[in-house]
Design a protein around this motif. Sequence first.
Motif, PDB file in Angstrom:
ATOM      1  N   PHE A  54       0.815  -1.216   0.000  1.00  0.00           N
ATOM      2  CA  PHE A  54       0.000   0.000   0.000  1.00  0.00           C
ATOM      3  C   PHE A  54       0.853   1.273   0.000  1.00  0.00           C
ATOM      4  O   PHE A  54       0.435   2.316   0.498  1.00  0.00           O
ATOM      5  N   LEU A  55       2.047   1.187  -0.575  1.00  0.00           N
ATOM      6  CA  LEU A  55       2.911   2.355  -0.728  1.00  0.00           C
ATOM      7  C   LEU A  55       3.189   2.579  -2.209  1.00  0.00           C
ATOM      8  O   LEU A  55       3.321   1.620  -2.972  1.00  0.00           O
ATOM      9  N   ALA A  56       3.322   3.825  -2.610  1.00  0.00           N
ATOM     10  CA  ALA A  56       3.492   4.159  -4.030  1.00  0.00           C
ATOM     11  C   ALA A  56       4.951   4.086  -4.460  1.00  0.00           C
ATOM     12  O   ALA A  56       5.551   5.075  -4.902  1.00  0.00           O
ATOM     13  N   TYR A  57       5.543   2.895  -4.333  1.00  0.00           N
ATOM     14  CA  TYR A  57       6.921   2.679  -4.761  1.00  0.00           C
ATOM     15  C   TYR A  57       6.940   1.652  -5.884  1.00  0.00           C
ATOM     16  O   TYR A  57       6.323   0.588  -5.764  1.00  0.00           O
ATOM     17  N   ASP A  58       7.677   1.960  -6.937  1.00  0.00           N
ATOM     18  CA  ASP A  58       7.844   0.988  -8.017  1.00  0.00           C
ATOM     19  C   ASP A  58       8.723  -0.160  -7.540  1.00  0.00           C
ATOM     20  O   ASP A  58       9.587   0.010  -6.677  1.00  0.00           O
TER      21      ASP A  58
END
Length: 198
Positions: A54-58
């Motif tokens: 649920f984190l916006a990391y590629d």
Amino acid sequence: MKLRLLYYKNYVKCNEKVKVHEKMETQNYIIRESEFGDYEYFAKWETDPVMTEFLAYDEDRTYEDVVTEAFDHKKDETMVDFTIVSRNTGKPIGRIFISRIDRHSDSLDITKLYIGDAEFRGRGVGREIMETLLEFCFTNLHMERVSLDYFTGNKRAAALYESLGFRSEGLARNACKKNGRYYDLNLMSMLRSEFFSK
């Protein structure tokens, strides 16, 4: 090793330009401004698929990406990184990133807060940290408004934020991008009066 030494030298130069922020303490944890050595922990956590659901990391995020991002944060007075440290072990267990610090409107955004060390997840650490962080924002920084967001589907985050008194401000559609795909974010905020009326 030479590459990391270069990153460290650049980090020190950036760090000299910013005001050192206050340290926060809870019963079990210390929340302090992030130091260069913390970024190896961040890089490890932020490349863990379980951690970053649920984190916006590629998924191709690297140590160099983490440190470069830190340089940018250090140079921007509207941003600050904090590290959550266990009192018992003295080791980092999580990260907080605050952004959009607006001294005119007295507002800020808790852009990121996570417990990276698996040993400390699911033990109420998030609540303990958030309660202290909100006290810091409204009492020490004299904020009028604190905002945050979370991925749709992150039920644990939703339950925590609602129980703390955050109110929904709606849905930001396709507000972030991760691995080439767009995701909706639920927006929430808390006002100073709401914090002190609890």
